[in-house]
Design a protein around this motif. Structure first.
Motif, short mmCIF file in Angstrom:
data_model
loop_
_atom_site.label_atom_id
_atom_site.label_comp_id
_atom_site.label_asym_id
_atom_site.label_seq_id
_atom_site.Cartn_x
_atom_site.Cartn_y
_atom_site.Cartn_z
N GLU A 10 0.81 -1.22 0.00
CA GLU A 10 0.00 0.00 0.00
C GLU A 10 0.85 1.27 0.00
OE1 GLU A 10 -2.87 -0.25 3.13
OE2 GLU A 10 -3.85 -2.02 2.29
N TYR A 141 -3.93 6.08 -10.33
CA TYR A 141 -4.81 7.00 -9.61
C TYR A 141 -5.01 8.24 -10.48
CZ TYR A 141 -2.73 4.23 -5.81
OH TYR A 141 -2.26 3.21 -5.04
N THR A 185 -9.39 5.13 -8.93
CA THR A 185 -8.22 4.25 -8.86
C THR A 185 -8.62 2.80 -9.07
OG1 THR A 185 -6.35 3.55 -7.48
CG2 THR A 185 -8.42 4.04 -6.35
N ASP A 187 -6.65 0.60 -7.49
CA ASP A 187 -5.95 0.04 -6.33
C ASP A 187 -6.91 -0.79 -5.50
OD1 ASP A 187 -4.55 -0.47 -4.01
OD2 ASP A 187 -3.76 1.56 -3.80
N PHE A 190 -8.49 0.12 -1.98
CA PHE A 190 -9.56 1.10 -1.83
C PHE A 190 -10.93 0.43 -1.77
CE2 PHE A 190 -6.32 4.06 -2.61
CZ PHE A 190 -6.78 5.35 -2.44
#
Length: 201
Positions: A10, A141, A185, A187, A190
């Motif tokens: 992260e 992002y 994002t 990711d 999230f």
């Protein structure tokens, strides 16, 4: 250890960043990785350490005789800014950095076409949409700003020994009909945490 949340995956190291600009109202990117819509243009090269997204809320505090600490804190304002130094000189970058203006063609004595940039007059600054793209390996992002305005002076150093950069400083503008800014994002960290919503007073 129970509840341990340390996870080096992260940590974000922005190995590649891009800054995109568009007219207010232009369709924003729908996700974090698809090609930017055609009406957005990249500002090009920027200095490697200048890109910043700042979020600066303002608060007021209530103090009471019965406590040495504030007894209530409430937010009164919100603000956010984009800062980046552009290395590429172009007409579109000049218009962005100076908050508007006009570029016209001028016929020079050598019969070649020259160009004239005129900065905006008082009251004629224009808003602009912005998007900061941050890439770290497979994670992407996009900080999307539907409305912003250049609200600072422009200080361009014209030194012989280094490149002359254009300081882009955009203040995020708000409104009741849209989010002032947001992040898209891919990711996975999230992803919403399953479970009941947090309790509120």
């Amino acid at each position: 250890m129970a509840g341990e949340t340390a996870n080096s995956n992260e940590i974000v190291v922005p190995s590649l960043t891009r800054v995109w600009l568009a007219q207010v109202g232009t369709t924003a990117p729908a996700d974090a990785t698809s090609a930017m819509p055609a009406d957005w243009h990249a500002v090009g090269l920027t200095t490697e350490d200048s890109l910043k997204f700042n979020q600066e809320p303002s608060f007021e505090q209530v103090r009471s005789a019965q406590s040495s600490y504030p007894t209530r804190t409430f937010q009164t304002q919100d603000a956010a800014t984009i800062e980046v130094d552009l290395q590429q000189w172009s007409g579109t970058n000049f218009v962005a950095v100076y908050g508007g203006g006009e570029i016209t063609e001028v016929t020079a004595k050598d019969s070649k076409t020259h160009y004239r940039f005129t900065p905006p007059r008082i009251g004629s600054r224009s808003e602009i949409a912005g998007c900061i793209e941050v890439i770290d390996g497979g994670k992407s992002y996009r900080f999307v700003v539907p409305r912003s305005m250049q609200m600072e002076g422009v200080n361009t150093e014209l030194a012989k020994a280094k490149e002359a950069v254009l300081p882009l400083r955009l203040a995020v503008q708000g409104g009741d009909d849209t989010d002032a800014w947001y992040v898209i994002t891919n990711d996975p960290s999230f992803a919403p945490i399953a479970g009941p919503p947090p309790a509120h007073d």
